[in-house]
Design a protein around this motif. Sequence first.
Motif, PDB file in Angstrom:
ATOM      1  N   LEU A   1      34.338  -1.589  18.161  1.00 50.77           N
ATOM      2  CA  LEU A   1      33.992  -0.614  19.201  1.00 50.77           C
ATOM      3  C   LEU A   1      33.443  -1.307  20.447  1.00 50.77           C
ATOM      4  CD1 LEU A   1      32.369   2.274  17.107  1.00 50.77           C
ATOM      5  CD2 LEU A   1      34.551   2.311  18.337  1.00 50.77           C
ATOM      6  N   PHE A   2      32.537  -2.267  20.249  1.00 53.44           N
ATOM      7  CA  PHE A   2      32.013  -3.009  21.394  1.00 53.44           C
ATOM      8  C   PHE A   2      33.126  -3.749  22.129  1.00 53.44           C
ATOM      9  CE2 PHE A   2      27.612  -3.059  19.401  1.00 53.44           C
ATOM     10  CZ  PHE A   2      27.067  -2.214  20.356  1.00 53.44           C
ATOM     11  N   GLY A   3      34.036  -4.334  21.401  1.00 57.46           N
ATOM     12  CA  GLY A   3      35.166  -5.028  22.019  1.00 57.46           C
ATOM     13  C   GLY A   3      36.035  -4.072  22.818  1.00 57.46           C
ATOM     14  N   SER A   4      36.278  -2.893  22.281  1.00 57.45           N
ATOM     15  CA  SER A   4      37.084  -1.899  22.996  1.00 57.45           C
ATOM     16  C   SER A   4      36.394  -1.445  24.265  1.00 57.45           C
ATOM     17  CB  SER A   4      37.349  -0.689  22.097  1.00 57.45           C
ATOM     18  OG  SER A   4      38.083  -1.072  20.967  1.00 57.45           O
ATOM     19  N   VAL A   5      35.097  -1.165  24.162  1.00 56.58           N
ATOM     20  CA  VAL A   5      34.339  -0.739  25.354  1.00 56.58           C
ATOM     21  C   VAL A   5      34.338  -1.851  26.397  1.00 56.58           C
ATOM     22  CG1 VAL A   5      32.031  -0.131  26.189  1.00 56.58           C
ATOM     23  CG2 VAL A   5      32.933   0.929  24.112  1.00 56.58           C
ATOM     24  N   PHE A   6      34.102  -3.070  25.953  1.00 58.21           N
ATOM     25  CA  PHE A   6      34.103  -4.206  26.877  1.00 58.21           C
ATOM     26  C   PHE A   6      35.460  -4.351  27.552  1.00 58.21           C
ATOM     27  CE2 PHE A   6      34.790  -8.742  27.756  1.00 58.21           C
ATOM     28  CZ  PHE A   6      33.766  -8.942  28.666  1.00 58.21           C
ATOM     29  N   SER A   7      36.526  -4.181  26.798  1.00 56.83           N
ATOM     30  CA  SER A   7      37.875  -4.282  27.338  1.00 56.83           C
ATOM     31  C   SER A   7      38.121  -3.222  28.412  1.00 56.83           C
ATOM     32  CB  SER A   7      38.899  -4.139  26.212  1.00 56.83           C
ATOM     33  OG  SER A   7      40.189  -4.069  26.722  1.00 56.83           O
ATOM     34  N   VAL A   8      37.701  -1.999  28.173  1.00 60.26           N
ATOM     35  CA  VAL A   8      37.880  -0.923  29.149  1.00 60.26           C
ATOM     36  C   VAL A   8      37.058  -1.195  30.405  1.00 60.26           C
ATOM     37  CG1 VAL A   8      37.459   1.544  29.561  1.00 60.26           C
ATOM     38  CG2 VAL A   8      38.507   0.805  27.426  1.00 60.26           C
ATOM     39  N   VAL A   9      35.805  -1.637  30.227  1.00 58.62           N
ATOM     40  CA  VAL A   9      34.947  -1.951  31.375  1.00 58.62           C
ATOM     41  C   VAL A   9      35.567  -3.085  32.193  1.00 58.62           C
ATOM     42  CG1 VAL A   9      32.690  -2.900  32.044  1.00 58.62           C
ATOM     43  CG2 VAL A   9      32.841  -1.070  30.330  1.00 58.62           C
ATOM     44  N   GLN A  10      36.063  -4.099  31.525  1.00 56.98           N
ATOM     45  CA  GLN A  10      36.684  -5.224  32.216  1.00 56.98           C
ATOM     46  C   GLN A  10      37.934  -4.775  32.972  1.00 56.98           C
ATOM     47  OE1 GLN A  10      37.919  -8.408  29.650  1.00 56.98           O
ATOM     48  NE2 GLN A  10      38.046  -9.867  31.328  1.00 56.98           N
ATOM     49  N   PHE A  11      38.722  -3.886  32.395  1.00 58.83           N
ATOM     50  CA  PHE A  11      39.919  -3.372  33.051  1.00 58.83           C
ATOM     51  C   PHE A  11      39.557  -2.685  34.372  1.00 58.83           C
ATOM     52  CE2 PHE A  11      42.533   0.430  33.802  1.00 58.83           C
ATOM     53  CZ  PHE A  11      43.749  -0.178  34.079  1.00 58.83           C
ATOM     54  N   PHE A  12      38.561  -1.796  34.345  1.00 60.45           N
ATOM     55  CA  PHE A  12      38.169  -1.088  35.558  1.00 60.45           C
ATOM     56  C   PHE A  12      37.547  -2.036  36.587  1.00 60.45           C
ATOM     57  CE2 PHE A  12      38.325   2.719  32.766  1.00 60.45           C
ATOM     58  CZ  PHE A  12      39.247   3.444  33.517  1.00 60.45           C
ATOM     59  N   SER A  13      36.811  -2.998  36.119  1.00 59.98           N
ATOM     60  CA  SER A  13      36.212  -3.979  37.012  1.00 59.98           C
ATOM     61  C   SER A  13      37.291  -4.790  37.737  1.00 59.98           C
ATOM     62  CB  SER A  13      35.297  -4.899  36.219  1.00 59.98           C
ATOM     63  OG  SER A  13      34.830  -5.943  37.017  1.00 59.98           O
ATOM     64  N   GLN A  14      38.302  -5.221  36.998  1.00 65.00           N
ATOM     65  CA  GLN A  14      39.390  -5.983  37.603  1.00 65.00           C
ATOM     66  C   GLN A  14      40.176  -5.130  38.588  1.00 65.00           C
ATOM     67  OE1 GLN A  14      41.586  -7.467  34.263  1.00 65.00           O
ATOM     68  NE2 GLN A  14      40.316  -9.307  34.065  1.00 65.00           N
ATOM     69  N   ARG A  15      40.342  -3.858  38.275  1.00 65.32           N
ATOM     70  CA  ARG A  15      41.074  -2.965  39.169  1.00 65.32           C
ATOM     71  C   ARG A  15      40.293  -2.767  40.476  1.00 65.32           C
ATOM     72  NH1 ARG A  15      43.345   2.803  37.217  1.00 65.32           N
ATOM     73  NH2 ARG A  15      41.202   3.431  37.613  1.00 65.32           N
ATOM     74  N   GLN A  16      38.980  -2.615  40.390  1.00 65.69           N
ATOM     75  CA  GLN A  16      38.164  -2.490  41.594  1.00 65.69           C
ATOM     76  C   GLN A  16      38.200  -3.771  42.414  1.00 65.69           C
ATOM     77  OE1 GLN A  16      34.332  -1.396  40.060  1.00 65.69           O
ATOM     78  NE2 GLN A  16      34.709   0.808  40.315  1.00 65.69           N
ATOM     79  N   GLN A  17      38.170  -4.899  41.743  1.00 67.98           N
ATOM     80  CA  GLN A  17      38.235  -6.185  42.439  1.00 67.98           C
ATOM     81  C   GLN A  17      39.576  -6.341  43.149  1.00 67.98           C
ATOM     82  OE1 GLN A  17      35.687  -8.329  42.815  1.00 67.98           O
ATOM     83  NE2 GLN A  17      37.008  -9.466  44.207  1.00 67.98           N
ATOM     84  N   ALA A  18      40.641  -5.900  42.521  1.00 70.12           N
ATOM     85  CA  ALA A  18      41.962  -5.975  43.143  1.00 70.12           C
ATOM     86  C   ALA A  18      42.015  -5.109  44.402  1.00 70.12           C
ATOM     87  CB  ALA A  18      43.038  -5.543  42.154  1.00 70.12           C
ATOM     88  N   VAL A  19      41.401  -3.942  44.352  1.00 64.18           N
ATOM     89  CA  VAL A  19      41.361  -3.066  45.530  1.00 64.18           C
ATOM     90  C   VAL A  19      40.576  -3.751  46.651  1.00 64.18           C
ATOM     91  CG1 VAL A  19      40.428  -0.889  46.419  1.00 64.18           C
ATOM     92  CG2 VAL A  19      41.666  -0.918  44.254  1.00 64.18           C
ATOM     93  N   ARG A  20      39.422  -4.325  46.315  1.00 64.79           N
ATOM     94  CA  ARG A  20      38.621  -5.031  47.318  1.00 64.79           C
ATOM     95  C   ARG A  20      39.389  -6.220  47.896  1.00 64.79           C
ATOM     96  NH1 ARG A  20      34.144  -6.141  43.706  1.00 64.79           N
ATOM     97  NH2 ARG A  20      34.163  -4.145  42.669  1.00 64.79           N
TER      98      ARG A  20
END
Length: 104
Positions: A15-34
Amino acid sequence: MMENLGIMCGVILGLFGSVFSVVQFFSQRQQAVRDREQAAKDREQAAEQAAKEAARQELRDRLNFLMQVIIDKDIPRESRRPFFDEYIAKGGNGTVIKFWLEDK
């Protein structure tokens, strides 16, 4: 008992790995937009700089042309007067003005 503890640890880590994966996905997407926004700003600034440099080069070329006409003694002085006036209006100075003032 040990088996249950191992299963619970596996589920919790999963569960922690899944949550971390989702958080990392959104973080990378925001970074790509920036990054895209920054790249667009950089391109805009580069275009502005290129336009300014082109304008400066155009002014230097025009001043050089005017200087050549002003110095050309084959052209009558009165015919060169508008070129001299434009040269002064565009910020020209230096030896060309001295030449004009000394040339009677």
